[in-house]
Design a protein around this motif. Structure first.
Motif, PDB file in Angstrom:
ATOM      1  N   ILE A   5       0.677  -1.309   0.061  1.00  0.00           N
ATOM      2  CA  ILE A   5      -0.158   0.043   0.027  1.00  0.00           C
ATOM      3  C   ILE A   5       0.996   1.370   0.081  1.00  0.00           C
ATOM      4  O   ILE A   5       0.571   2.115  -0.886  1.00  0.00           O
ATOM      5  CB  ILE A   5      -0.793  -0.011   1.164  1.00  0.00           C
ATOM      6  CG1 ILE A   5      -1.955  -0.990   0.994  1.00  0.00           C
ATOM      7  CG2 ILE A   5      -1.522   1.332   1.602  1.00  0.00           C
ATOM      8  CD1 ILE A   5      -2.916  -0.883  -0.272  1.00  0.00           C
ATOM      9  N   THR A   6       2.034   1.403   0.779  1.00  0.00           N
ATOM     10  CA  THR A   6       2.755   2.165   1.030  1.00  0.00           C
ATOM     11  C   THR A   6       3.714   2.606  -0.188  1.00  0.00           C
ATOM     12  O   THR A   6       3.718   3.790  -0.600  1.00  0.00           O
ATOM     13  CB  THR A   6       3.663   2.468   2.120  1.00  0.00           C
ATOM     14  OG1 THR A   6       2.892   2.204   3.320  1.00  0.00           O
ATOM     15  CG2 THR A   6       4.359   3.518   2.190  1.00  0.00           C
ATOM     16  N   SER A   7       4.094   1.589  -0.974  1.00  0.00           N
ATOM     17  CA  SER A   7       4.936   1.551  -2.185  1.00  0.00           C
ATOM     18  C   SER A   7       3.907   2.284  -3.385  1.00  0.00           C
ATOM     19  O   SER A   7       4.238   2.998  -4.224  1.00  0.00           O
ATOM     20  CB  SER A   7       5.280   0.263  -2.633  1.00  0.00           C
ATOM     21  OG  SER A   7       6.100  -0.326  -1.682  1.00  0.00           O
ATOM     22  N   LEU A   8       2.701   1.815  -3.385  1.00  0.00           N
ATOM     23  CA  LEU A   8       1.733   2.436  -4.411  1.00  0.00           C
ATOM     24  C   LEU A   8       1.344   3.895  -4.034  1.00  0.00           C
ATOM     25  O   LEU A   8       1.344   4.603  -5.094  1.00  0.00           O
ATOM     26  CB  LEU A   8       0.482   1.887  -4.252  1.00  0.00           C
ATOM     27  CG  LEU A   8       0.332   0.258  -5.084  1.00  0.00           C
ATOM     28  CD1 LEU A   8      -1.044  -0.536  -4.815  1.00  0.00           C
ATOM     29  CD2 LEU A   8       0.733   0.061  -6.411  1.00  0.00           C
ATOM     30  N   LEU A   9       1.239   4.249  -3.052  1.00  0.00           N
ATOM     31  CA  LEU A   9       0.992   5.685  -2.586  1.00  0.00           C
ATOM     32  C   LEU A   9       2.411   6.371  -2.961  1.00  0.00           C
ATOM     33  O   LEU A   9       2.116   7.704  -3.376  1.00  0.00           O
ATOM     34  CB  LEU A   9       0.877   5.997  -1.052  1.00  0.00           C
ATOM     35  CG  LEU A   9      -0.527   5.250  -0.191  1.00  0.00           C
ATOM     36  CD1 LEU A   9      -0.686   5.373   1.012  1.00  0.00           C
ATOM     37  CD2 LEU A   9      -1.674   6.107  -1.133  1.00  0.00           C
ATOM     38  N   ILE A  10       3.597   5.814  -2.572  1.00  0.00           N
ATOM     39  CA  ILE A  10       4.722   6.780  -2.915  1.00  0.00           C
ATOM     40  C   ILE A  10       4.708   6.890  -4.556  1.00  0.00           C
ATOM     41  O   ILE A  10       5.204   7.788  -5.163  1.00  0.00           O
ATOM     42  CB  ILE A  10       5.965   5.901  -2.389  1.00  0.00           C
ATOM     43  CG1 ILE A  10       6.034   6.096  -0.717  1.00  0.00           C
ATOM     44  CG2 ILE A  10       7.213   6.682  -3.065  1.00  0.00           C
ATOM     45  CD1 ILE A  10       7.084   5.518  -0.040  1.00  0.00           C
ATOM     46  N   LYS A  11       4.426   5.622  -5.357  1.00  0.00           N
ATOM     47  CA  LYS A  11       4.513   6.071  -6.612  1.00  0.00           C
ATOM     48  C   LYS A  11       3.557   6.873  -7.214  1.00  0.00           C
ATOM     49  O   LYS A  11       3.711   7.397  -8.128  1.00  0.00           O
ATOM     50  CB  LYS A  11       4.170   4.270  -7.315  1.00  0.00           C
ATOM     51  CG  LYS A  11       5.560   3.418  -7.127  1.00  0.00           C
ATOM     52  CD  LYS A  11       5.027   2.029  -7.788  1.00  0.00           C
ATOM     53  CE  LYS A  11       6.014   1.125  -7.559  1.00  0.00           C
ATOM     54  NZ  LYS A  11       5.803  -0.317  -8.286  1.00  0.00           N
ATOM     55  N   ILE A  38      -7.185  10.394  -2.190  1.00  0.00           N
ATOM     56  CA  ILE A  38      -7.550   9.621  -1.183  1.00  0.00           C
ATOM     57  C   ILE A  38      -9.002   8.918  -1.348  1.00  0.00           C
ATOM     58  O   ILE A  38      -9.232   7.790  -1.261  1.00  0.00           O
ATOM     59  CB  ILE A  38      -7.853  10.529  -0.286  1.00  0.00           C
ATOM     60  CG1 ILE A  38      -6.500  10.937   0.295  1.00  0.00           C
ATOM     61  CG2 ILE A  38      -8.546   9.761   1.223  1.00  0.00           C
ATOM     62  CD1 ILE A  38      -6.345  11.729   1.622  1.00  0.00           C
ATOM     63  N   SER A  39      -9.928   9.611  -2.414  1.00  0.00           N
ATOM     64  CA  SER A  39     -11.022   8.886  -2.676  1.00  0.00           C
ATOM     65  C   SER A  39     -10.955   7.607  -3.667  1.00  0.00           C
ATOM     66  O   SER A  39     -11.665   6.881  -3.296  1.00  0.00           O
ATOM     67  CB  SER A  39     -11.982   9.997  -3.472  1.00  0.00           C
ATOM     68  OG  SER A  39     -11.392  10.624  -4.602  1.00  0.00           O
ATOM     69  N   HIS A  40     -10.124   7.702  -4.571  1.00  0.00           N
ATOM     70  CA  HIS A  40      -9.815   6.710  -5.226  1.00  0.00           C
ATOM     71  C   HIS A  40      -9.113   5.421  -4.460  1.00  0.00           C
ATOM     72  O   HIS A  40      -9.475   4.442  -4.422  1.00  0.00           O
ATOM     73  CB  HIS A  40      -8.721   7.128  -6.380  1.00  0.00           C
ATOM     74  CG  HIS A  40      -9.323   7.491  -7.769  1.00  0.00           C
ATOM     75  ND1 HIS A  40      -8.807   7.795  -8.738  1.00  0.00           N
ATOM     76  CD2 HIS A  40     -10.761   8.196  -7.720  1.00  0.00           C
ATOM     77  CE1 HIS A  40      -9.779   8.362  -9.376  1.00  0.00           C
ATOM     78  NE2 HIS A  40     -10.745   8.513  -8.886  1.00  0.00           N
ATOM     79  N   PHE A  41      -8.295   5.974  -3.467  1.00  0.00           N
ATOM     80  CA  PHE A  41      -7.667   4.816  -2.498  1.00  0.00           C
ATOM     81  C   PHE A  41      -8.708   4.275  -1.673  1.00  0.00           C
ATOM     82  O   PHE A  41      -8.708   2.994  -1.655  1.00  0.00           O
ATOM     83  CB  PHE A  41      -6.986   5.784  -1.497  1.00  0.00           C
ATOM     84  CG  PHE A  41      -6.256   4.784  -0.415  1.00  0.00           C
ATOM     85  CD1 PHE A  41      -5.094   4.227  -0.633  1.00  0.00           C
ATOM     86  CD2 PHE A  41      -7.164   4.700   0.631  1.00  0.00           C
ATOM     87  CE1 PHE A  41      -4.421   3.304   0.385  1.00  0.00           C
ATOM     88  CE2 PHE A  41      -6.509   3.674   1.830  1.00  0.00           C
ATOM     89  CZ  PHE A  41      -5.258   3.192   1.559  1.00  0.00           C
ATOM     90  N   PHE A  42      -9.806   4.975  -1.211  1.00  0.00           N
ATOM     91  CA  PHE A  42     -10.927   3.945  -0.488  1.00  0.00           C
ATOM     92  C   PHE A  42     -11.779   3.429  -1.371  1.00  0.00           C
ATOM     93  O   PHE A  42     -12.279   2.335  -1.072  1.00  0.00           O
ATOM     94  CB  PHE A  42     -11.710   5.307   0.463  1.00  0.00           C
ATOM     95  CG  PHE A  42     -11.002   5.907   1.519  1.00  0.00           C
ATOM     96  CD1 PHE A  42     -10.727   4.870   2.641  1.00  0.00           C
ATOM     97  CD2 PHE A  42     -10.907   6.806   1.612  1.00  0.00           C
ATOM     98  CE1 PHE A  42      -9.691   5.460   3.557  1.00  0.00           C
ATOM     99  CE2 PHE A  42     -10.209   7.552   2.909  1.00  0.00           C
ATOM    100  CZ  PHE A  42      -9.729   6.656   3.935  1.00  0.00           C
ATOM    101  N   ILE A  43     -11.927   3.822  -2.710  1.00  0.00           N
ATOM    102  CA  ILE A  43     -12.888   3.158  -3.356  1.00  0.00           C
ATOM    103  C   ILE A  43     -12.316   1.671  -3.842  1.00  0.00           C
ATOM    104  O   ILE A  43     -12.719   0.627  -3.931  1.00  0.00           O
ATOM    105  CB  ILE A  43     -13.114   3.958  -4.653  1.00  0.00           C
ATOM    106  CG1 ILE A  43     -14.075   5.046  -4.709  1.00  0.00           C
ATOM    107  CG2 ILE A  43     -13.791   2.845  -5.949  1.00  0.00           C
ATOM    108  CD1 ILE A  43     -14.059   6.210  -5.803  1.00  0.00           C
ATOM    109  N   TRP A  73      -4.015   5.633   7.487  1.00  0.00           N
ATOM    110  CA  TRP A  73      -2.701   5.986   6.916  1.00  0.00           C
ATOM    111  C   TRP A  73      -2.782   6.889   5.593  1.00  0.00           C
ATOM    112  O   TRP A  73      -1.710   7.765   5.545  1.00  0.00           O
ATOM    113  CB  TRP A  73      -2.317   4.682   6.236  1.00  0.00           C
ATOM    114  CG  TRP A  73      -0.773   4.845   5.560  1.00  0.00           C
ATOM    115  CD1 TRP A  73      -0.198   4.094   4.398  1.00  0.00           C
ATOM    116  CD2 TRP A  73       0.403   5.140   6.381  1.00  0.00           C
ATOM    117  NE1 TRP A  73       0.886   4.171   4.303  1.00  0.00           N
ATOM    118  CE2 TRP A  73       1.427   4.868   5.479  1.00  0.00           C
ATOM    119  CE3 TRP A  73       0.732   5.794   7.538  1.00  0.00           C
ATOM    120  CZ2 TRP A  73       2.777   5.217   5.923  1.00  0.00           C
ATOM    121  CZ3 TRP A  73       2.083   6.009   7.815  1.00  0.00           C
ATOM    122  CH2 TRP A  73       2.835   5.956   6.893  1.00  0.00           C
ATOM    123  N   PRO A  74      -3.574   6.962   4.698  1.00  0.00           N
ATOM    124  CA  PRO A  74      -3.647   7.999   3.450  1.00  0.00           C
ATOM    125  C   PRO A  74      -3.692   9.130   4.046  1.00  0.00           C
ATOM    126  O   PRO A  74      -3.041  10.232   3.546  1.00  0.00           O
ATOM    127  CB  PRO A  74      -5.002   7.574   2.946  1.00  0.00           C
ATOM    128  CG  PRO A  74      -5.596   6.731   3.826  1.00  0.00           C
ATOM    129  CD  PRO A  74      -4.746   6.155   4.682  1.00  0.00           C
TER     130      PRO A  74
END
Length: 369
Positions: free
Chosen positions: A77-83, A93-98, A166-167
């Motif tokens: 999850i963190t790797s995807l957020l950093i990328k 953030i909305s896409h993250f939760f979806i 986290w997000p």
């Protein structure tokens, strides 16, 4: 130490070993994790005199499987957020939760619906509290009663609670969010001693932190990679000696703690030792892409088990039922057919149900060049 801190304060950079869309070995690690859970639970369906029970009691630990899942989750999850941050300079953030909802909610709520039907049909003495915890993702907190059929949702609750936090933390302090991980990880040894001697477990968020620390360890591992602290050209990752040592540490931590031994060390530091060992083994099989262990993790059958691991984790609970649980009410299959039925249900569930939601999820996944 100063050099490490200086590197951690530098901007993110994409390491070559994490540049692919599909990272090798991760599904293999998911397979190991779910097999530990399934085989560990299956020992409760046989008598203590059997060879299987005695073997699994010594060598198979379901809790370690969940711990591995947590570390993978935090790392990925963190790797995807950093990328995403490297590509767009922000996170959606909305896409993250979806994406999280589409991955986790549909299967869990299908499972709970099936349990509800079984409750009515077999007249099981379940109540609304047995369902509220899983539905609201708070079943790790003990004020919601759990039964065997819904008890495994405690780990999903911890993951969802992590996703809720986290997000926002990452978005607010992106380049410094590693400090938050260090704070949680650093506090855990003291908190575990405090909980053991003083209590206040729920009041100090123990049901979340005592599990989420592994997720934050995986997240910290991701930061170390994207801050350039994990060098792919180091012989460290291919060392057979270090792999053997890390594996022995994992085994001894669980073997000894299950027998009440070395408590003064393992109570505060057992989880940390376990997490560091898993992180090393995980990253070594992503960076060092050869060898017997790497080949096993990336075997097509093993990776297929990893792909259906979430389905298998959910459904195994209704097939692998302890001998003393609703003995005269619920039908059950004998070992090892209960394991086979769990796999069959997981395959049907994944390919007949989950994939439809996963296809929807892909609409919200950015493509990193």
């Amino acid at each position: 130490m100063i050099k490490i801190k200086k590197k951690l304060n530098q901007p993110f950079s994409l390491p070559g070993f994490l540049s692919e869309k599909y990272l090798p070995s991760l599904d293999g690690w998911r397979a190991i994790a779910i097999l530990l859970v399934v085989l560990g639970h299956a020992k409760f369906t046989v008598t203590k005199e059997t060879i299987y029970y005695r073997f699994t009691e010594k060598f198979v630990y379901a809790e370690l499987g969940v711990r591995i899942f947590f570390i993978i989750s935090g790392f990925l999850i963190t790797s995807l957020l950093i990328k995403e941050t490297l590509l767009t300079n922000r996170i959606n953030i909305s896409h993250f939760f979806i994406k999280r909802v589409l991955r986790i909610f549909p299967l869990l709520y299908l499972y709970l619906s099936v349990i509800g039907i079984l409750m009515v049909y077999y007249k099981l003495d379940l109540n609304i509290h047995n369902f509220l915890g899983p539905i609201l993702y708070v079943s790790n907190f003990t004020f919601y009663n759990n039964t065997w059929l819904t008890g495994h949702t405690w780990s999903l609750s911890i993951e969802e609670q992590f996703y809720l936090v986290w997000p926002f933390v990452f978005s607010a302090m992106t380049k410094k969010a590693w400090l938050f991980c260090v704070l949680i990880i650093g506090l855990m040894p003291m908190l575990k001693v405090f909980w053991y001697y003083k209590g206040y477990y729920i009041q100090s968020l123990g049901p979340f932190l005592n599990g989420a620390d592994a997720i934050f360890t995986g997240a910290l591992l991701s930061f170390l990679c994207f801050k350039g602290l994990m060098k792919a050209d180091s012989n460290f990752w291919g060392s057979k000696s270090f792999k053997i040592i890390a594996t022995l540490i994992l085994f001894l931590c669980y073997f000894l703690s299950h027998r009440g031994m070395m408590g003064k060390i393992l109570l505060p530091f057992g989880g940390l030792l376990t997490d560091i060992s898993v992180c090393y083994l995980l990253l070594s099989t992503i960076i060092h892409r050869k060898g017997f262990f790497y080949d096993i993790l990336n075997n097509p059958i093993v990776t297929k088990i990893g792909v259906i691991s979430y389905s298998l984790y959910i459904w195994q609970q209704v097939f692998i039922i302890p001998q003393d649980y609703y003995t005269a009410i619920l039908p059950r299959s004998a070992f090892p057919f209960n394991i086979l039925l769990s796999f069959l249900a997981a395959f049907i569930s994944y390919y007949g149900y989950e994939v439809h939601f996963l296809k929807m999820k892909k609409k919200f996944i950015f493509i990193y060049p």
